[in-house]
Enzyme design. Structure first.
Site, PDB file in Angstrom:
ATOM      1  CG  ASP A  55      -2.197   0.826   1.019  1.00 48.72           C
ATOM      2  OD1 ASP A  55      -3.256   0.207   0.773  1.00 48.72           O
ATOM      3  OD2 ASP A  55      -2.136   2.075   1.076  1.00 48.72           O
TER       4      ASP A  55
ATOM      5  CB  VAL B  65       0.088   0.739  -8.145  1.00 51.87           C
ATOM      6  CG1 VAL B  65       0.062  -0.337  -7.069  1.00 51.87           C
ATOM      7  CG2 VAL B  65      -1.164   1.608  -8.101  1.00 51.87           C
TER       8      VAL B  65
ATOM      9  CG  ASN C 123      -7.798  -3.856  -3.849  1.00 52.41           C
ATOM     10  OD1 ASN C 123      -9.015  -3.983  -3.979  1.00 52.41           O
ATOM     11  ND2 ASN C 123      -7.267  -3.105  -2.886  1.00 52.41           N
TER      12      ASN C 123
ATOM     13  CE1 TYR D  71     -13.010   4.085  -9.298  1.00 54.91           C
ATOM     14  CE2 TYR D  71     -14.990   3.439 -10.477  1.00 54.91           C
ATOM     15  CZ  TYR D  71     -14.037   3.193  -9.505  1.00 54.91           C
ATOM     16  OH  TYR D  71     -14.109   2.036  -8.757  1.00 54.91           O
TER      17      TYR D  71
ATOM     18  CE  LYS E 145     -11.432   0.903 -10.640  1.00 60.36           C
ATOM     19  NZ  LYS E 145     -10.501  -0.011  -9.963  1.00 60.36           N
TER      20      LYS E 145
HETATM   21  N1  NAD Z   1     -15.855   0.476  -2.526  1.00 53.87           N
HETATM   22  C1  NAD Z   1     -16.595   0.361  -3.634  1.00 53.87           C
HETATM   23  O1  NAD Z   1     -17.803   0.590  -3.613  1.00 53.87           O
HETATM   24  C2  NAD Z   1     -15.937  -0.080  -4.925  1.00 53.87           C
HETATM   25  C3  NAD Z   1     -16.765  -0.496  -5.980  1.00 53.87           C
HETATM   26  C4  NAD Z   1     -16.200  -0.946  -7.149  1.00 53.87           C
HETATM   27  C5  NAD Z   1     -14.832  -1.002  -7.275  1.00 53.87           C
HETATM   28  N2  NAD Z   1     -14.021  -0.593  -6.262  1.00 53.87           N
HETATM   29  C6  NAD Z   1     -12.572  -0.718  -6.440  1.00 53.87           C
HETATM   30  O2  NAD Z   1     -12.073  -1.557  -5.439  1.00 53.87           O
HETATM   31  C7  NAD Z   1     -10.686  -1.272  -5.229  1.00 53.87           C
HETATM   32  C8  NAD Z   1     -10.408  -1.185  -3.734  1.00 53.87           C
HETATM   33  O3  NAD Z   1     -11.090  -0.065  -3.216  1.00 53.87           O
HETATM   34  P1  NAD Z   1     -11.734  -0.003  -1.756  1.00 53.87           P
HETATM   35  O4  NAD Z   1     -13.154   0.332  -1.939  1.00 53.87           O
HETATM   36  O5  NAD Z   1     -11.359  -1.189  -0.962  1.00 53.87           O
HETATM   37  O6  NAD Z   1     -11.018   1.333  -1.223  1.00 53.87           O
HETATM   38  P2  NAD Z   1     -10.174   1.752   0.053  1.00 53.87           P
HETATM   39  O7  NAD Z   1      -9.982   3.211  -0.117  1.00 53.87           O
HETATM   40  O8  NAD Z   1     -10.790   1.234   1.308  1.00 53.87           O
HETATM   41  O9  NAD Z   1      -8.786   0.991  -0.176  1.00 53.87           O
HETATM   42  C9  NAD Z   1      -7.932   1.338  -1.234  1.00 53.87           C
HETATM   43  C10 NAD Z   1      -6.500   1.234  -0.779  1.00 53.87           C
HETATM   44  O10 NAD Z   1      -5.661   1.556  -1.900  1.00 53.87           O
HETATM   45  C11 NAD Z   1      -4.603   2.365  -1.449  1.00 53.87           C
HETATM   46  N3  NAD Z   1      -4.080   3.169  -2.549  1.00 53.87           N
HETATM   47  C12 NAD Z   1      -4.630   4.261  -3.113  1.00 53.87           C
HETATM   48  N4  NAD Z   1      -3.837   4.721  -4.083  1.00 53.87           N
HETATM   49  C13 NAD Z   1      -2.765   3.886  -4.139  1.00 53.87           C
HETATM   50  C14 NAD Z   1      -1.598   3.851  -4.939  1.00 53.87           C
HETATM   51  N5  NAD Z   1      -1.348   4.798  -5.852  1.00 53.87           N
HETATM   52  N6  NAD Z   1      -0.706   2.851  -4.739  1.00 53.87           N
HETATM   53  C15 NAD Z   1      -0.936   1.921  -3.785  1.00 53.87           C
HETATM   54  N7  NAD Z   1      -2.012   1.911  -2.983  1.00 53.87           N
HETATM   55  C16 NAD Z   1      -2.921   2.898  -3.173  1.00 53.87           C
HETATM   56  C17 NAD Z   1      -5.183   3.210  -0.323  1.00 53.87           C
HETATM   57  O11 NAD Z   1      -4.162   3.689   0.558  1.00 53.87           O
HETATM   58  C18 NAD Z   1      -6.129   2.214   0.347  1.00 53.87           C
HETATM   59  O12 NAD Z   1      -5.496   1.535   1.410  1.00 53.87           O
HETATM   60  C19 NAD Z   1     -10.406  -0.001  -6.012  1.00 53.87           C
HETATM   61  O13 NAD Z   1      -9.744  -0.330  -7.223  1.00 53.87           O
HETATM   62  C20 NAD Z   1     -11.788   0.561  -6.294  1.00 53.87           C
HETATM   63  O14 NAD Z   1     -11.823   1.342  -7.460  1.00 53.87           O
HETATM   64  C21 NAD Z   1     -14.547  -0.124  -5.088  1.00 53.87           C
END
Ligand code: NAD
Length: 252
Positions: free
Chosen positions: A36, A63, A89, A155, A159
């Site tokens: 992370d 990343v 992720n 976004y 995606k």
């Molecule tokens: N939560 C939702 O409703 C939802 C729905 C569809 C897709 N997603 C996708 O799921 C994935 C995970 O998201 P989440 O909801 O668990 O969010 P979250 O914010 O709880 O966790 C995301 C993590 O990614 C880390 N992060 C952010 N930018 C980064 C980078 N440049 N390099 C490394 N780490 C980085 C953050 O520090 C965080 O710990 C994402 O790709 C998001 O787009 C989320």
């Protein structure tokens, strides 16, 4: 133990779905690289995994930075000897900014993390997977990677690109023993909403219009179970596709 002895890298694993995936994979016997931006939070995930008898290390990596990605995959190989599973992720949202209000800075930042990130890690992992003729990649896309107005323009486009990249890698490397799939979660209860700092009123109104159709919000652990299926040999015939996990939201 469905991932016994496997080495898995999970990006964005300090929170939300990445954290749930890291914890479930460790419980299933994988050695997990919890990666992370936020190393202290990643380290506390490692501490929790170790307290339950699992094996994990924390590695700081943005990343969006090539040098960080190089060092991330190198650390996995150095520490655990190989790489078997890559979970892309890490992702960020875009404040629901619609096309007319997009800045280059927002577009580039969202694509750097959401799209170029998975490309960079995949590019680095594929030579390892190709040599051993096995390897699994799971990209966390989004319902916004399949449908038009679940978020802002950047976004949504980022995606959709992940979905295309998933299909391309899945097909092109299939005969080399490598699988690449994506998950398209609907709304999941995580910390990602904290990245919505200044929502665009017009874009948010257009994105939220379908929310009354959403049967419910999911939990990160429900996405982790789908990732476990795709990462395990149970999904040996599943490749180059997207599994939607959204309680039926997008089925309407
Ligand atoms: N939560 C939702 O409703 C939802 C729905 C569809 C897709 N997603 C996708 O799921 C994935 C995970 O998201 P989440 O909801 O668990 O969010 P979250 O914010 O709880 O966790 C995301 C993590 O990614 C880390 N992060 C952010 N930018 C980064 C980078 N440049 N390099 C490394 N780490 C980085 C953050 O520090 C965080 O710990 C994402 O790709 C998001 O787009 C989320």
């Amino acid at each position: 133990m469905r991932l016994s002895g496997k080495v898995a890298v999970v990006t964005g694993a300090a929170s939300g779905m990445g954290k749930a995936i890291a914890e479930l994979f460790a419980a299933e016997g994988a050695k997990v690289v919890v990666s992370d931006l936020r190393i202290e939070t990643a380290q506390s995930v490692v501490t929790e995994i170790e307290a339950r008898g699992g094996t994990a290390i924390a590695v700081a990596a943005n990343v969006a930075k090539e040098e960080d990605v190089q060092q991330l995959i190198d650390s996995a190989v150095l520490q655990f000897g190989t790489l078997d599973i890559l979970i892309n992720n890490a992702g960020i949202m875009d404040n629901f900014v619609p096309a007319a209000d997009l800045t280059d800075e927002l577009w580039d930042r969202v694509f750097a993390v959401n799209t170029s990130g998975p490309m960079r890690t995949t590019r680095k992992a594929l030579p390892i997977f190709t040599e051993k003729k096995s390897g699994v990649i799971v990209n966390i896309a989004s319902a916004g990677g399949l449908h038009g107005s679940r978020a802002g323009a950047a976004y949504t486009a980022s995606k959709h690109a992940v979905v295309g990249f998933t299909k391309n890698v899945g097909f092109q490397y299939a005969s080399l023993g490598i699988r690449c799939n994506a998950i398209a979660p609907g709304g999941v209860s995580t910390n990602i909403s904290t990245s919505i700092t200044a929502p665009n009123p017009f874009g948010m109104e257009r994105a939220m219009i379908g929310m009354p159709l959403n049967p419910r919000t999911g939990e990160p652990e429900e996405i982790a179970k789908v990732a476990l299926f795709l990462a395990s040999d149970d999904a040996s015939f599943v490749n180059g596709t997207v599994v939607t996990a959204d309680a039926g939201w997008t089925a309407y």
